[in-house]
Write a protein that holds these residues in place. Structure first.
Motif, PDB file in Angstrom:
ATOM      1  N   ARG A 148       0.873  -1.176   0.000  1.00  0.00           N
ATOM      2  CA  ARG A 148       0.000   0.000   0.000  1.00  0.00           C
ATOM      3  C   ARG A 148       0.908   1.223   0.000  1.00  0.00           C
ATOM      4  O   ARG A 148       1.817   1.307   0.814  1.00  0.00           O
ATOM      5  CB  ARG A 148      -0.875   0.039   1.246  1.00  0.00           C
ATOM      6  N   VAL A 149       0.646   2.132  -0.906  1.00  0.00           N
ATOM      7  CA  VAL A 149       1.358   3.408  -0.866  1.00  0.00           C
ATOM      8  C   VAL A 149       0.355   4.434  -0.368  1.00  0.00           C
ATOM      9  O   VAL A 149      -0.704   4.627  -0.967  1.00  0.00           O
ATOM     10  CB  VAL A 149       1.928   3.810  -2.243  1.00  0.00           C
ATOM     11  N   HIS A 150       0.702   5.039   0.765  1.00  0.00           N
ATOM     12  CA  HIS A 150      -0.160   6.041   1.388  1.00  0.00           C
ATOM     13  C   HIS A 150       0.381   7.423   1.016  1.00  0.00           C
ATOM     14  O   HIS A 150       1.552   7.716   1.257  1.00  0.00           O
ATOM     15  CB  HIS A 150      -0.182   5.872   2.909  1.00  0.00           C
ATOM     16  N   HIS A 151      -0.480   8.233   0.432  1.00  0.00           N
ATOM     17  CA  HIS A 151      -0.129   9.600   0.046  1.00  0.00           C
ATOM     18  C   HIS A 151      -0.731  10.529   1.100  1.00  0.00           C
ATOM     19  O   HIS A 151      -1.942  10.519   1.322  1.00  0.00           O
ATOM     20  CB  HIS A 151      -0.687   9.923  -1.344  1.00  0.00           C
ATOM     21  N   PHE A 152       0.131  11.292   1.740  1.00  0.00           N
ATOM     22  CA  PHE A 152      -0.303  12.151   2.839  1.00  0.00           C
ATOM     23  C   PHE A 152      -0.610  13.560   2.347  1.00  0.00           C
ATOM     24  O   PHE A 152      -0.135  13.980   1.286  1.00  0.00           O
ATOM     25  CB  PHE A 152       0.777  12.168   3.935  1.00  0.00           C
ATOM     26  N   LYS A 153      -1.397  14.270   3.136  1.00  0.00           N
ATOM     27  CA  LYS A 153      -1.819  15.622   2.754  1.00  0.00           C
ATOM     28  C   LYS A 153      -0.657  16.588   2.590  1.00  0.00           C
ATOM     29  O   LYS A 153      -0.769  17.557   1.853  1.00  0.00           O
ATOM     30  CB  LYS A 153      -2.841  16.164   3.757  1.00  0.00           C
ATOM     31  N   ASP A 154       0.497  16.312   3.247  1.00  0.00           N
ATOM     32  CA  ASP A 154       1.660  17.197   3.105  1.00  0.00           C
ATOM     33  C   ASP A 154       2.515  16.855   1.882  1.00  0.00           C
ATOM     34  O   ASP A 154       3.551  17.447   1.650  1.00  0.00           O
ATOM     35  CB  ASP A 154       2.516  17.185   4.373  1.00  0.00           C
ATOM     36  N   GLY A 155       2.083  15.866   1.078  1.00  0.00           N
ATOM     37  CA  GLY A 155       2.799  15.494  -0.141  1.00  0.00           C
ATOM     38  C   GLY A 155       3.756  14.324   0.014  1.00  0.00           C
ATOM     39  O   GLY A 155       4.278  13.817  -0.978  1.00  0.00           O
ATOM     40  N   VAL A 156       3.992  13.870   1.232  1.00  0.00           N
ATOM     41  CA  VAL A 156       4.876  12.729   1.483  1.00  0.00           C
ATOM     42  C   VAL A 156       4.135  11.435   1.128  1.00  0.00           C
ATOM     43  O   VAL A 156       2.926  11.334   1.330  1.00  0.00           O
ATOM     44  CB  VAL A 156       5.324  12.711   2.967  1.00  0.00           C
ATOM     45  N   HIS A 197       8.498   9.067  -1.260  1.00  0.00           N
ATOM     46  CA  HIS A 197       8.519  10.431  -1.792  1.00  0.00           C
ATOM     47  C   HIS A 197       8.560  11.407  -0.614  1.00  0.00           C
ATOM     48  O   HIS A 197       7.639  11.437   0.195  1.00  0.00           O
ATOM     49  CB  HIS A 197       7.291  10.692  -2.663  1.00  0.00           C
ATOM     50  N   THR A 198       9.640  12.174  -0.509  1.00  0.00           N
ATOM     51  CA  THR A 198       9.812  13.083   0.634  1.00  0.00           C
ATOM     52  C   THR A 198       9.115  14.418   0.446  1.00  0.00           C
ATOM     53  O   THR A 198       8.972  15.168   1.402  1.00  0.00           O
ATOM     54  CB  THR A 198      11.301  13.368   0.888  1.00  0.00           C
ATOM     55  N   HIS A 199       8.727  14.738  -0.773  1.00  0.00           N
ATOM     56  CA  HIS A 199       8.127  16.025  -1.107  1.00  0.00           C
ATOM     57  C   HIS A 199       9.040  17.184  -0.671  1.00  0.00           C
ATOM     58  O   HIS A 199       8.583  18.254  -0.274  1.00  0.00           O
ATOM     59  CB  HIS A 199       6.731  16.159  -0.497  1.00  0.00           C
ATOM     60  N   GLY A 200      10.363  16.928  -0.699  1.00  0.00           N
ATOM     61  CA  GLY A 200      11.332  17.967  -0.372  1.00  0.00           C
ATOM     62  C   GLY A 200      11.624  18.141   1.112  1.00  0.00           C
ATOM     63  O   GLY A 200      12.448  18.964   1.490  1.00  0.00           O
ATOM     64  N   PHE A 201      10.940  17.371   1.969  1.00  0.00           N
ATOM     65  CA  PHE A 201      11.176  17.462   3.403  1.00  0.00           C
ATOM     66  C   PHE A 201      12.406  16.649   3.792  1.00  0.00           C
ATOM     67  O   PHE A 201      12.713  15.635   3.176  1.00  0.00           O
ATOM     68  CB  PHE A 201       9.981  16.916   4.207  1.00  0.00           C
TER      69      PHE A 201
END
Length: 111
Positions: free
Chosen positions: A43-51, A79-83
């Motif tokens: 499962r890939v969970h996509h979070f509201k902050d983009g991670v 995916h770190t979304h730049g964090f």
């Protein structure tokens, strides 16, 4: 700084500052040369902050070796979304109770 444990808490339904927006699911079953059946669920969970965090559960039924059933649970930042992340971005466990202990240890360090 972000922490993998906060995302895993959300995935496991515990109190967390992270919120899942959407999730993708896939599973496969394969057989190895020993006759074991291996079931892999991702499962890939996509979070509201983009991670995005991948949760993978692998189960090996032990095939012709009774008593050799095995589980692996992996949580991985895909995916770190730049964090920037503090500490590990991949965590592997051999039982769900190990996951629970890890989450409880983090909760006790917050107090």
């Amino acid at each position: 700084m972000k922490r993998l444990v906060d995302y895993v808490k959300a995935i496991e339904g515990a109190a967390s500052p992270c919120e899942i927006a959407t999730s993708d699911f896939q599973s496969e079953t394969k057989h190895d040369q020993t006759g074991s059946t291996i079931e892999i669920t991702k499962r890939v969970h996509h979070f509201k902050d983009g991670v995005s965090i991948e949760y993978e559960r692998e189960y090996d039924d032990g095939g012709s070796y009774p008593g050799c059933k095995e589980f692996w649970y992996t949580y991985r930042v895909v995916h770190t979304h730049g964090f920037e992340f503090e500490g590990e971005i991949t965590k592997l466990f051999q039982s769900h109770s190990e996951v629970d202990k890890w989450l409880k240890l983090d909760n006790s360090s917050d107090s």
